[in-house]
Design a protein around this motif. Structure first.
Motif, PDB file in Angstrom:
ATOM      1  N   ALA A   1       7.151  20.978  -7.809  1.00  0.00           N
ATOM      2  CA  ALA A   1       6.189  20.579  -8.841  1.00  0.00           C
ATOM      3  C   ALA A   1       6.499  19.153  -9.275  1.00  0.00           C
ATOM      4  N   GLY A   2       5.497  18.289  -9.252  1.00  0.00           N
ATOM      5  CA  GLY A   2       5.679  16.902  -9.648  1.00  0.00           C
ATOM      6  C   GLY A   2       6.336  16.029  -8.601  1.00  0.00           C
ATOM      7  N   GLY A   3       6.593  16.592  -7.433  1.00  0.00           N
ATOM      8  CA  GLY A   3       7.259  15.836  -6.374  1.00  0.00           C
ATOM      9  C   GLY A   3       6.311  14.884  -5.659  1.00  0.00           C
ATOM     10  N   GLY A   4       6.863  14.084  -4.778  1.00  0.00           N
ATOM     11  CA  GLY A   4       6.091  13.102  -4.048  1.00  0.00           C
ATOM     12  C   GLY A   4       5.648  13.567  -2.675  1.00  0.00           C
ATOM     13  N   TRP A   5       5.776  14.846  -2.394  1.00  0.00           N
ATOM     14  CA  TRP A   5       5.371  15.376  -1.090  1.00  0.00           C
ATOM     15  C   TRP A   5       5.000  16.837  -1.237  1.00  0.00           C
ATOM     16  N   HIS A   6       4.292  17.363  -0.249  1.00  0.00           N
ATOM     17  CA  HIS A   6       4.057  18.805  -0.159  1.00  0.00           C
ATOM     18  C   HIS A   6       3.630  19.182   1.249  1.00  0.00           C
ATOM     19  N   PHE A   7       3.797  20.468   1.560  1.00  0.00           N
ATOM     20  CA  PHE A   7       3.307  21.050   2.808  1.00  0.00           C
ATOM     21  C   PHE A   7       1.944  21.658   2.549  1.00  0.00           C
TER      22      PHE A   7
ATOM     23  N   MET B   1       0.814  -1.206   0.000  1.00  0.00           N
ATOM     24  CA  MET B   1       0.000   0.000   0.000  1.00  0.00           C
ATOM     25  C   MET B   1       0.852   1.263   0.000  1.00  0.00           C
ATOM     26  N   ILE B   2       1.774   1.362   0.940  1.00  0.00           N
ATOM     27  CA  ILE B   2       2.651   2.531   1.001  1.00  0.00           C
ATOM     28  C   ILE B   2       3.991   2.124   0.422  1.00  0.00           C
ATOM     29  N   ASP B   3       4.388   2.830  -0.625  1.00  0.00           N
ATOM     30  CA  ASP B   3       5.673   2.539  -1.259  1.00  0.00           C
ATOM     31  C   ASP B   3       6.339   3.853  -1.656  1.00  0.00           C
ATOM     32  N   ALA B   4       7.410   3.753  -2.415  1.00  0.00           N
ATOM     33  CA  ALA B   4       8.171   4.946  -2.799  1.00  0.00           C
ATOM     34  C   ALA B   4       7.379   5.905  -3.674  1.00  0.00           C
ATOM     35  N   GLN B   5       6.283   5.461  -4.265  1.00  0.00           N
ATOM     36  CA  GLN B   5       5.469   6.320  -5.126  1.00  0.00           C
ATOM     37  C   GLN B   5       4.320   6.995  -4.377  1.00  0.00           C
ATOM     38  N   THR B   6       4.125   6.647  -3.111  1.00  0.00           N
ATOM     39  CA  THR B   6       3.027   7.208  -2.325  1.00  0.00           C
ATOM     40  C   THR B   6       3.295   8.686  -2.047  1.00  0.00           C
ATOM     41  N   HIS B   7       2.318   9.518  -2.334  1.00  0.00           N
ATOM     42  CA  HIS B   7       2.465  10.960  -2.082  1.00  0.00           C
ATOM     43  C   HIS B   7       2.243  11.247  -0.598  1.00  0.00           C
ATOM     44  N   VAL B   8       3.022  12.148  -0.039  1.00  0.00           N
ATOM     45  CA  VAL B   8       2.942  12.509   1.374  1.00  0.00           C
ATOM     46  C   VAL B   8       2.607  13.988   1.502  1.00  0.00           C
ATOM     47  N   ARG B   9       1.669  14.300   2.386  1.00  0.00           N
ATOM     48  CA  ARG B   9       1.326  15.680   2.713  1.00  0.00           C
ATOM     49  C   ARG B   9       1.604  15.887   4.198  1.00  0.00           C
ATOM     50  N   VAL B  10       2.306  16.948   4.518  1.00  0.00           N
ATOM     51  CA  VAL B  10       2.525  17.354   5.903  1.00  0.00           C
ATOM     52  C   VAL B  10       1.730  18.630   6.095  1.00  0.00           C
ATOM     53  N   ALA B  11       0.818  18.637   7.054  1.00  0.00           N
ATOM     54  CA  ALA B  11      -0.030  19.811   7.299  1.00  0.00           C
ATOM     55  C   ALA B  11       0.407  20.491   8.586  1.00  0.00           C
ATOM     56  N   ARG B  12       0.465  21.808   8.546  1.00  0.00           N
ATOM     57  CA  ARG B  12       0.850  22.614   9.703  1.00  0.00           C
ATOM     58  C   ARG B  12      -0.017  23.871   9.751  1.00  0.00           C
ATOM     59  N   PRO B  13      -0.332  24.317  10.958  1.00  0.00           N
ATOM     60  CA  PRO B  13      -1.017  25.603  11.059  1.00  0.00           C
ATOM     61  C   PRO B  13      -0.029  26.748  10.852  1.00  0.00           C
TER      62      PRO B  13
END
Length: 132
Positions: free
Chosen positions: A52-58, A1-13
Protein backbone atom coordinates in the motif's frame (compact mmCIF):
# COMPACT_ATOMS: atom_id res chain seq x y z
CA UNK A 1 10.35 11.65 -17.24
CA UNK A 2 11.23 8.42 -15.43
CA UNK A 3 12.64 8.95 -11.97
CA UNK A 4 12.56 7.40 -8.51
CA UNK A 5 8.94 8.54 -8.04
CA UNK A 6 7.64 6.86 -11.22
CA UNK A 7 5.17 4.08 -10.43
CA UNK A 8 5.88 0.69 -12.04
CA UNK A 9 3.36 -2.03 -12.87
CA UNK A 10 4.44 -5.55 -13.81
CA UNK A 11 1.65 -7.51 -15.51
CA UNK A 12 1.57 -11.30 -15.69
CA UNK A 13 -1.03 -13.83 -16.76
CA UNK A 14 -2.34 -16.25 -14.16
CA UNK A 15 -4.22 -19.54 -14.41
CA UNK A 16 -5.94 -18.95 -11.07
CA UNK A 17 -6.27 -15.53 -9.47
CA UNK A 18 -7.45 -17.02 -6.17
CA UNK A 19 -4.29 -19.14 -5.94
CA UNK A 20 -2.16 -16.12 -6.87
CA UNK A 21 -3.88 -14.06 -4.18
CA UNK A 22 -3.23 -16.74 -1.53
CA UNK A 23 0.47 -16.76 -2.44
CA UNK A 24 1.09 -13.00 -2.72
CA UNK A 25 -1.37 -11.71 -0.11
CA UNK A 26 -1.65 -14.48 2.49
CA UNK A 27 1.89 -15.77 1.90
CA UNK A 28 4.04 -12.74 1.07
CA UNK A 29 1.68 -10.33 2.86
CA UNK A 30 1.26 -7.86 0.01
CA UNK A 31 -1.92 -5.81 -0.09
CA UNK A 32 -4.75 -6.18 -2.60
CA UNK A 33 -4.74 -2.81 -4.35
CA UNK A 34 -7.51 -3.61 -6.85
CA UNK A 35 -9.50 -6.54 -8.12
CA UNK A 36 -12.35 -6.85 -10.54
CA UNK A 37 -15.64 -7.85 -8.95
CA UNK A 38 -16.42 -10.66 -11.37
CA UNK A 39 -16.01 -11.56 -14.97
CA UNK A 40 -17.28 -9.05 -17.51
CA UNK A 41 -17.49 -10.57 -21.02
CA UNK A 42 -14.74 -9.16 -23.22
CA UNK A 43 -12.66 -7.94 -20.27
CA UNK A 44 -9.92 -9.50 -18.17
CA UNK A 45 -10.31 -10.43 -14.53
CA UNK A 46 -7.64 -8.53 -12.58
CA UNK A 47 -5.85 -8.78 -9.28
CA UNK A 48 -3.40 -6.02 -8.42
CA UNK A 49 -1.11 -6.61 -5.42
CA UNK A 50 1.72 -4.65 -3.88
CA UNK A 51 2.63 -2.62 -0.84
CA UNK A 52 0.00 0.00 0.00
CA UNK A 53 1.43 3.37 -1.03
CA UNK A 54 4.38 1.73 -2.74
CA UNK A 55 5.92 2.67 -6.06
CA UNK A 56 5.15 -0.62 -7.80
CA UNK A 57 2.56 -3.37 -8.07
CA UNK A 58 1.80 -6.63 -9.85
CA UNK A 59 -1.21 -6.86 -12.11
CA UNK A 60 -2.24 -10.50 -12.44
CA UNK A 61 -4.64 -11.11 -15.28
CA UNK A 62 -6.99 -13.84 -16.41
CA UNK A 63 -9.19 -13.76 -19.50
CA UNK A 64 -11.60 -16.66 -18.98
CA UNK A 65 -12.77 -16.38 -22.61
CA UNK A 66 -9.25 -16.55 -24.08
CA UNK A 67 -6.78 -17.51 -21.32
CA UNK A 68 -3.07 -16.92 -21.75
CA UNK A 69 -1.00 -19.75 -20.33
CA UNK A 70 1.78 -18.39 -18.08
CA UNK A 71 5.20 -19.25 -19.52
CA UNK A 72 7.78 -18.29 -16.90
CA UNK A 73 11.43 -19.14 -17.44
CA UNK A 74 14.00 -19.94 -14.75
CA UNK A 75 15.21 -16.33 -15.03
CA UNK A 76 11.83 -14.59 -14.66
CA UNK A 77 12.52 -13.38 -11.14
CA UNK A 78 10.82 -11.10 -8.64
CA UNK A 79 13.64 -10.34 -6.18
CA UNK A 80 12.91 -8.90 -2.74
CA UNK A 81 16.01 -7.58 -0.96
CA UNK A 82 15.37 -8.26 2.72
CA UNK A 83 18.72 -7.18 4.18
CA UNK A 84 18.76 -10.33 6.32
CA UNK A 85 18.33 -14.06 5.89
CA UNK A 86 14.79 -14.99 4.85
CA UNK A 87 12.66 -15.93 7.84
CA UNK A 88 11.92 -19.66 7.81
CA UNK A 89 8.34 -18.97 8.90
CA UNK A 90 7.86 -16.78 5.80
CA UNK A 91 9.17 -19.53 3.52
CA UNK A 92 6.90 -22.10 5.21
CA UNK A 93 3.93 -19.72 4.83
CA UNK A 94 4.66 -19.22 1.12
CA UNK A 95 4.78 -23.00 0.63
CA UNK A 96 1.56 -23.44 2.62
CA UNK A 97 0.00 -20.80 0.33
CA UNK A 98 0.82 -22.69 -2.87
CA UNK A 99 4.51 -21.96 -3.45
CA UNK A 100 7.31 -24.44 -4.11
CA UNK A 101 10.91 -23.96 -2.98
CA UNK A 102 13.10 -24.48 -6.06
CA UNK A 103 16.82 -24.30 -6.76
CA UNK A 104 17.77 -21.15 -8.59
CA UNK A 105 19.12 -21.27 -12.13
CA UNK A 106 21.77 -18.76 -11.02
CA UNK A 107 23.64 -20.11 -7.97
CA UNK A 108 24.05 -16.53 -6.70
CA UNK A 109 20.42 -16.54 -5.55
CA UNK A 110 20.85 -19.83 -3.68
CA UNK A 111 23.92 -18.42 -1.95
CA UNK A 112 22.12 -15.25 -0.88
CA UNK A 113 18.54 -16.35 -0.42
CA UNK A 114 15.69 -18.70 -1.17
CA UNK A 115 13.75 -19.07 -4.42
CA UNK A 116 10.05 -19.92 -4.29
CA UNK A 117 7.95 -20.58 -7.39
CA UNK A 118 4.45 -19.11 -7.22
CA UNK A 119 1.38 -21.17 -8.28
CA UNK A 120 1.92 -20.12 -11.93
CA UNK A 121 5.63 -21.03 -11.85
CA UNK A 122 7.05 -17.50 -11.64
CA UNK A 123 9.95 -17.24 -9.22
CA UNK A 124 10.16 -15.09 -6.11
CA UNK A 125 13.65 -14.68 -4.62
CA UNK A 126 13.88 -13.71 -0.98
CA UNK A 127 17.40 -12.23 -0.94
CA UNK A 128 19.41 -11.70 2.23
CA UNK A 129 21.35 -8.81 0.68
CA UNK A 130 20.40 -5.16 0.39
CA UNK A 131 20.11 -3.03 -2.71
CA UNK A 132 22.17 0.08 -3.17
Amino acid sequence: MIDAQTHVRVARPSRDLEAAERFYVDGLRLDVLWRTAGHVPGEHDLLMVGPAGGGWHFELTLDPDDPVEPSPTVDDLFVVYLGQAPDEALVRRLVACGGTVVPSHNPYWDEYGVTVADPDGYRLVLCSRTWG
